[in-house]
Design an enzyme around this catalytic site. Structure first.
Site, PDB file in Angstrom:
ATOM      1  N   TYR A 198       0.851  -1.205   0.000  1.00 35.40           N
ATOM      2  CA  TYR A 198       0.000   0.000   0.000  1.00 35.40           C
ATOM      3  C   TYR A 198       0.878   1.243   0.000  1.00 35.40           C
ATOM      4  O   TYR A 198       0.720   2.142  -0.835  1.00 35.40           O
ATOM      5  CB  TYR A 198      -0.918  -0.016   1.230  1.00 35.40           C
ATOM      6  CG  TYR A 198      -1.629   1.304   1.448  1.00 35.40           C
ATOM      7  CD1 TYR A 198      -2.650   1.704   0.610  1.00 35.40           C
ATOM      8  CD2 TYR A 198      -1.260   2.158   2.501  1.00 35.40           C
ATOM      9  CE1 TYR A 198      -3.294   2.914   0.799  1.00 35.40           C
ATOM     10  CE2 TYR A 198      -1.901   3.367   2.694  1.00 35.40           C
ATOM     11  CZ  TYR A 198      -2.921   3.742   1.837  1.00 35.40           C
ATOM     12  OH  TYR A 198      -3.556   4.945   2.022  1.00 35.40           O
TER      13      TYR A 198
HETATM   14  O1  LIG Z   1      -2.190   6.895   7.760  1.00 39.25           O
HETATM   15  C1  LIG Z   1      -2.273   6.171   6.794  1.00 39.25           C
HETATM   16  O2  LIG Z   1      -1.711   6.431   5.750  1.00 39.25           O
HETATM   17  C2  LIG Z   1      -3.023   4.888   6.853  1.00 39.25           C
HETATM   18  O3  LIG Z   1      -3.915   4.964   7.965  1.00 39.25           O
HETATM   19  C3  LIG Z   1      -4.641   3.803   8.197  1.00 39.25           C
HETATM   20  O4  LIG Z   1      -3.750   2.722   8.495  1.00 39.25           O
HETATM   21  P1  LIG Z   1      -3.408   2.411  10.019  1.00 39.25           P
HETATM   22  O5  LIG Z   1      -2.734   3.563  10.653  1.00 39.25           O
HETATM   23  O6  LIG Z   1      -2.687   1.115  10.025  1.00 39.25           O
HETATM   24  O7  LIG Z   1      -4.861   2.336  10.647  1.00 39.25           O
HETATM   25  P2  LIG Z   1      -5.665   1.136  11.333  1.00 39.25           P
HETATM   26  O8  LIG Z   1      -5.751  -0.026  10.441  1.00 39.25           O
HETATM   27  O9  LIG Z   1      -6.919   1.730  11.822  1.00 39.25           O
HETATM   28  O10 LIG Z   1      -4.736   0.754  12.567  1.00 39.25           O
HETATM   29  C4  LIG Z   1      -4.504   1.682  13.623  1.00 39.25           C
HETATM   30  C5  LIG Z   1      -3.646   1.052  14.680  1.00 39.25           C
HETATM   31  O11 LIG Z   1      -4.333  -0.050  15.261  1.00 39.25           O
HETATM   32  C6  LIG Z   1      -3.522  -1.216  15.213  1.00 39.25           C
HETATM   33  N1  LIG Z   1      -4.379  -2.387  15.062  1.00 39.25           N
HETATM   34  C7  LIG Z   1      -5.086  -2.581  13.942  1.00 39.25           C
HETATM   35  C8  LIG Z   1      -5.918  -3.658  13.809  1.00 39.25           C
HETATM   36  C9  LIG Z   1      -6.005  -4.580  14.858  1.00 39.25           C
HETATM   37  O12 LIG Z   1      -6.735  -5.575  14.808  1.00 39.25           O
HETATM   38  N2  LIG Z   1      -5.278  -4.356  15.971  1.00 39.25           N
HETATM   39  C10 LIG Z   1      -4.454  -3.285  16.113  1.00 39.25           C
HETATM   40  O13 LIG Z   1      -3.807  -3.109  17.152  1.00 39.25           O
HETATM   41  C11 LIG Z   1      -2.586  -1.013  14.046  1.00 39.25           C
HETATM   42  O14 LIG Z   1      -1.424  -1.779  14.221  1.00 39.25           O
HETATM   43  C12 LIG Z   1      -2.348   0.477  14.132  1.00 39.25           C
HETATM   44  O15 LIG Z   1      -1.324   0.741  15.041  1.00 39.25           O
HETATM   45  C13 LIG Z   1      -5.472   3.457   6.990  1.00 39.25           C
HETATM   46  O16 LIG Z   1      -6.156   2.226   7.206  1.00 39.25           O
HETATM   47  C14 LIG Z   1      -4.651   3.358   5.748  1.00 39.25           C
HETATM   48  O17 LIG Z   1      -5.517   3.189   4.654  1.00 39.25           O
HETATM   49  C15 LIG Z   1      -3.777   4.580   5.578  1.00 39.25           C
HETATM   50  O18 LIG Z   1      -4.547   5.649   5.148  1.00 39.25           O
END
Ligand SMILES: O=C(O)[C@H]1O[C@H](OP(=O)(O)OP(=O)(O)OC[C@H]2O[C@@H](n3ccc(=O)[nH]c3=O)[C@H](O)[C@@H]2O)[C@H](O)[C@@H](O)[C@H]1O
Length: 440
Positions: A250
């Site tokens: 991504y």
């Molecule tokens: O800023 C971005 O560019 C991206 O932001 C977002 O990604 P992330 O920051 O990864 O958001 P998100 O999945 O909500 O996980 C948030 C936290 O929860 C943790 N997380 C997640 C799932 C889980 O089951 N457990 C967990 O601890 C996980 O490890 C993380 O620390 C958008 O989805 C992406 O499309 C893109 O725009």
């Protein structure tokens, strides 16, 4: 799936409501229990088949415009009705230098909010969205319905559809493109890598091709991502920092998009602004994101997985509230200079910008869960697990001084305030769905 009508979503903390799919399931099983219902069942099957055919046709664009086969080649010709809807949607209602904006991914989370903000202040807006099934389509349809109520027409088509986009630019003079259509999600990239190439690379190039050929060329603002900072350890992340170690496909496709933007700016004179969004959340949000899926699971009494980094360190994100992001998007459109190309040729240097849009104050994932528990009035069942090696990064933190200076961008919503609004929306949205189905 729970079988009781009272084990899903509370309308207010402590009170419970049901979800649409369960309700249909229960209604269907009641029908099947009577003999006369068998006949009805057959008719329903036939009706469902017809609807599926209609849906397939409409998802390829037939319903919106006019596709026809010319010697086996699928061609698009806008119908009068389609043109009328597009023109009406693009009609500005303010006199002072209004924009006509094509919003891609308009039925998506950020797309819906930006489209509404622009329409409400009097700009012309038309949307495009492919309504893919990455997450529940019903939510995208509900957003589309919401937009339609405010006079925004969302065309059902993919950004790879050159014929349709060309027709669109012929029917109306688009001054700006707010490009938000993308395959989102960091972890899903390991499951379906092709979808990232399709939308974030091929789709982006197709859109730029259309924009470069348009006369006049529109200015473009598009969504990149905080994930381009990848495995960087220097915080806060600044636009000047390296972005050559993405941790997920991504992120790599977003980084590639930034390079592709440079090329189109350099060769064709397209004015392009890239926005690196930092974990955007809020009402009408994305069900695949942690804050949304945690809410759903907490309410269902299902355990949630909370990832932890090396040395049991909590993960942290610079969670950014949607209203702050919308302000950043609109300010980017307002300050975008005109593209300089004409007839597909550059006539002078054009603007090329990149901005972080974050909140500037990272919060750990367990703290996010604490806040959700408070507003849901329910305890989460927490599984603390090691962060899987699937593209995740341990933390994000934005330096927004560039956006502050050039866009007057100032994030004002802290996570507590933003999640309170999200929970309120979530509960009312699902309650509304259950109210709707009770009439069915
Ligand atoms: O800023 C971005 O560019 C991206 O932001 C977002 O990604 P992330 O920051 O990864 O958001 P998100 O999945 O909500 O996980 C948030 C936290 O929860 C943790 N997380 C997640 C799932 C889980 O089951 N457990 C967990 O601890 C996980 O490890 C993380 O620390 C958008 O989805 C992406 O499309 C893109 O725009």
């Amino acid at each position: 799936m729970p079988s009781s009508t009272h084990d899903n979503f509370p309308s207010t903390p402590g009170k419970v409501k049901m979800e649409r799919s369960n309700y249909f399931g229960r209604v269907a099983s009641r029908w099947h229990s009577t003999a006369s219902a068998r006949l009805l069942g057959c008719s329903a099957l036939l009706l469902a088949f017809a609807l599926v055919v209609l849906f397939r046709v409409s998802s390829s664009g037939f319903a919106d415009g006019g596709y026809f086969s010319n010697n086996g080649v699928l061609t698009f010709k806008p119908t009068l009705m389609w043109e009328k809807q597009v023109r009406q949607s693009c009609l500005p209602t303010r006199g002072d230098n209004p924009m006509v904006v094509l919003v891609t991914g308009a039925a998506g989370f950020v797309g819906t909010h930006v489209s509404l903000a622009l329409k409400k202040r009097g700009d012309g807006v038309v949307g495009i969205d492919n309504f893919n099934s990455y997450y529940e389509i019903s939510l995208k349809r509900a957003r589309q319905e919401h937009l339609a109520k405010h006079g925004v027409f969302v065309i059902e088509a993919d950004i790879n559809n050159a014929l349709l986009l060309k027709s669109l630019f012929e029917v109306v003079q688009i001054t700006h493109v707010m490009h938000l259509a993308a395959q989102a999600g960091v972890r899903y990239a390991m499951e379906n890598p092709g979808s990232y190439v399709h939308s974030n690379i091929a789709g982006l190039v197709n859109l730029f091709e259309i924009c470069k050929a348009a006369n006049p060329q529109p200015a473009i603002v598009w969504a990149s991502s905080s994930s381009v900072y990848g495995l960087n350890t220097k915080v806060p992340f600044s636009e000047m920092d390296r972005t050559d170690q993405p941790a997920s496909l991504y992120a790599a496709t977003k980084k590639a998009g930034e390079e592709i933007a440079h090329t189109y700016n350099h060769i064709y004179g397209l004015s392009i602004t890239g926005l690196r969004f930092f974990t955007v959340y809020g009402p009408w949000g994305r069900p695949d994101m942690a804050y949304f899926s945690f809410t759903r699971d907490i309410l269902k009494g299902k355990p949630i997985n909370i990832y932890q980094g090396a040395n049991n360190k909590d993960l942290a994100r610079d969670f950014t509230y949607i209203d702050d992001i919308v302000k950043g998007c609109v300010a980017s459109l307002d300050t975008a200079e005109r593209s300089t190309g004409s007839g597909g040729k550059k006539t002078g240097p054009a603007q090329l910008r990149i901005f972080n849009l974050g909140n500037t104050s990272p919060v750990t994932v367990p703290t996010l869960v604490d806040i959700l528990e408070k507003y849901l009035n329910m305890k989460a069942i927490r599984n603390i697990v090691k962060m899987p090696r699937n593209g995740d990064v341990p933390f994000t933190h934005a330096n927004v001084s560039s956006a502050q200076t050039q866009l007057n961008y100032k994030p004002i919503t802290d996570l507590d305030t933003g999640l309170k609004k999200f929970v309120k929306w979530y509960l009312s949205y699902y309650e509304l769905v259950s109210t709707r189905v009770s009439f069915w």
